[in-house]
Scaffold this motif. Structure first.
Motif, PDB file in Angstrom:
ATOM      1  N   ALA A  44       0.847  -1.200   0.000  1.00 45.28           N
ATOM      2  CA  ALA A  44       0.000   0.000   0.000  1.00 45.28           C
ATOM      3  C   ALA A  44       0.877   1.243   0.000  1.00 45.28           C
ATOM      4  CB  ALA A  44      -0.922  -0.004   1.218  1.00 45.28           C
ATOM      5  N   PRO A  45       0.464   2.296  -0.700  1.00 42.38           N
ATOM      6  CA  PRO A  45       1.284   3.522  -0.725  1.00 42.38           C
ATOM      7  C   PRO A  45       1.307   4.216   0.628  1.00 42.38           C
ATOM      8  CG  PRO A  45      -0.829   3.898  -1.786  1.00 42.38           C
ATOM      9  CD  PRO A  45      -0.762   2.425  -1.512  1.00 42.38           C
ATOM     10  N   PHE A 189     -13.571   4.376   7.165  1.00 37.32           N
ATOM     11  CA  PHE A 189     -14.561   4.135   6.128  1.00 37.32           C
ATOM     12  C   PHE A 189     -15.840   3.631   6.773  1.00 37.32           C
ATOM     13  CE2 PHE A 189     -14.511  -0.443   6.239  1.00 37.32           C
ATOM     14  CZ  PHE A 189     -13.208  -0.784   6.587  1.00 37.32           C
ATOM     15  N   THR A 190     -16.951   3.843   6.088  1.00 35.36           N
ATOM     16  CA  THR A 190     -18.249   3.367   6.553  1.00 35.36           C
ATOM     17  C   THR A 190     -18.926   2.617   5.416  1.00 35.36           C
ATOM     18  OG1 THR A 190     -19.413   5.370   5.845  1.00 35.36           O
ATOM     19  CG2 THR A 190     -18.494   5.372   8.078  1.00 35.36           C
ATOM     20  N   ILE A 191     -19.985   1.893   5.769  1.00 32.33           N
ATOM     21  CA  ILE A 191     -20.705   1.114   4.761  1.00 32.33           C
ATOM     22  C   ILE A 191     -21.455   2.023   3.805  1.00 32.33           C
ATOM     23  CG2 ILE A 191     -22.525  -0.620   4.435  1.00 32.33           C
ATOM     24  CD1 ILE A 191     -21.763  -1.790   7.142  1.00 32.33           C
ATOM     25  N   PRO A 195     -15.040   5.577   0.799  1.00 29.35           N
ATOM     26  CA  PRO A 195     -13.857   5.923   1.602  1.00 29.35           C
ATOM     27  C   PRO A 195     -13.078   7.071   0.996  1.00 29.35           C
ATOM     28  CG  PRO A 195     -13.988   3.545   1.207  1.00 29.35           C
ATOM     29  CD  PRO A 195     -15.008   4.194   0.325  1.00 29.35           C
ATOM     30  N   ALA A 196     -12.509   7.900   1.894  1.00 28.22           N
ATOM     31  CA  ALA A 196     -11.701   9.026   1.437  1.00 28.22           C
ATOM     32  C   ALA A 196     -10.333   8.555   0.950  1.00 28.22           C
ATOM     33  CB  ALA A 196     -11.527  10.036   2.568  1.00 28.22           C
ATOM     34  N   MET A 197      -9.884   7.408   1.430  1.00 31.84           N
ATOM     35  CA  MET A 197      -8.590   6.863   1.014  1.00 31.84           C
ATOM     36  C   MET A 197      -8.684   6.250  -0.376  1.00 31.84           C
ATOM     37  SD  MET A 197      -7.214   4.930   4.456  1.00 31.84           S
ATOM     38  CE  MET A 197      -8.597   3.788   4.478  1.00 31.84           C
ATOM     39  N   PRO A 198      -7.560   6.200  -1.098  1.00 34.81           N
ATOM     40  CA  PRO A 198      -7.563   5.499  -2.388  1.00 34.81           C
ATOM     41  C   PRO A 198      -7.771   4.006  -2.178  1.00 34.81           C
ATOM     42  CG  PRO A 198      -5.339   6.163  -1.784  1.00 34.81           C
ATOM     43  CD  PRO A 198      -6.259   6.823  -0.812  1.00 34.81           C
ATOM     44  N   VAL A 199      -8.238   3.329  -3.209  1.00 32.05           N
ATOM     45  CA  VAL A 199      -8.582   1.914  -3.089  1.00 32.05           C
ATOM     46  C   VAL A 199      -7.388   1.065  -2.697  1.00 32.05           C
ATOM     47  CG1 VAL A 199      -8.175   1.444  -5.545  1.00 32.05           C
ATOM     48  CG2 VAL A 199      -9.777   0.011  -4.257  1.00 32.05           C
ATOM     49  N   LEU A 205      -7.275  -2.759   4.128  1.00 31.00           N
ATOM     50  CA  LEU A 205      -7.879  -2.530   5.437  1.00 31.00           C
ATOM     51  C   LEU A 205      -9.183  -3.311   5.566  1.00 31.00           C
ATOM     52  CD1 LEU A 205      -7.976  -1.098   8.146  1.00 31.00           C
ATOM     53  CD2 LEU A 205      -9.003   0.881   6.999  1.00 31.00           C
ATOM     54  N   LEU A 206      -9.990  -3.288   4.509  1.00 29.55           N
ATOM     55  CA  LEU A 206     -11.235  -4.057   4.511  1.00 29.55           C
ATOM     56  C   LEU A 206     -10.951  -5.551   4.647  1.00 29.55           C
ATOM     57  CD1 LEU A 206     -14.299  -4.275   4.163  1.00 29.55           C
ATOM     58  CD2 LEU A 206     -13.955  -4.243   1.681  1.00 29.55           C
TER      59      LEU A 206
END
Length: 246
Positions: A44-45, A189-191, A195-199, A205-206
């Protein structure tokens, strides 16, 4: 549905179904945690503000999620045990509590490690941190009060009541960053929201979150089977089970 519910409460039936499910849960947990940790820690970056220190999120967030979910499961199990007198619910609750306490401690410890480079301090009496600390004390209280009575049945009831009362702390943990001006950042992140983060950052994380939940399922099934044997050792079906083994 009610027939299945009461069948699930049978120690003998649960012991058999848990034996079939637990290997799959262990395998799924191992695969997800392995993939998520390697992806998150190695590929991950780095975060544009926090650099590589943000990578502790791949342990901190799953542990925090699981700590809260296990306490909800404790409260639900306590309710089932108190209302329907289903012994399996109490057995599962007794096995879940130590794992919940461990996950809460991991969340607090990893949060402190993350907070040092981010906030410049190991600890703040922040609303989110304080309510998580209270959650740890609730877990310890549930485990201690279970052993504080001479009769196991009385300890189980007291632990169930404390779990049901203490569950009020869970929404406080969840919404503390919205209700008060806190240092802690909002949910990663929420359902319901993107998410504000890149994929490349939120996907591992997911995977880690799912892996932790699979681990919870595997741990609970395995440990509850052990608890069934301990509590039901005098029953004929348990004796026959061991007599059948070579």
């Amino acid at each position: 549905m009610w027939a299945f519910f009461h069948k699930l409460g049978s120690p003998r039936w649960f012991y058999g179904i848990a034996a079939r499910l637990s290997p799959w849960c262990w395998a799924l947990a191992l695969a997800l945690i392995l993939v998520g940790s390697v992806w998150g820690l190695a590929f991950a970056p780095a975060d544009y503000q926090q650099g590589n220190s943000f990578r502790i999120i791949y342990v901190h967030v799953p542990a925090a999620f699981l700590a809260q979910s296990i306490f909800l499961a404790l409260a639900a199990s306590g309710f089932v045990f108190m209302v329907w007198k289903i012994k399996i619910a109490d057995m599962a609750a007794a096995m879940m509590a130590p794992l919940g306490a461990a996950m809460t401690a991991i969340a607090l410890l990893s949060g402190s490690v993350w907070g040092k480079p981010t906030w410049g301090t190991w600890w703040q009496w922040d609303a989110r941190l304080t309510s998580m600390l209270i959650l740890l004390f609730l877990y310890l209280g549930v485990m201690l009060i279970r052993r504080a009575f001479a009769r196991p049945q009385s300890g189980a009831k007291a632990a169930s009541v404390l779990a049901m009362v203490g569950v009020i702390n869970i929404p406080i943990i969840k919404y503390s960053v919205e209700w008060w001006n806190t240092l802690h950042q909002p949910a990663s992140f929420t359902i319901t929201e993107r998410p504000a983060m890149p994929v490349e950052m939120w996907m591992p994380l997911l995977i880690m979150v799912l892996g932790f939940y699979a681990f919870f399922a595997a741990f609970t099934l395995t440990r509850t089977r052990t608890e069934i044997l301990r509590r039901e050792g005098h029953k004929r079906w348990v004796k026959e089970l061991f007599e059948e083994r070579p």
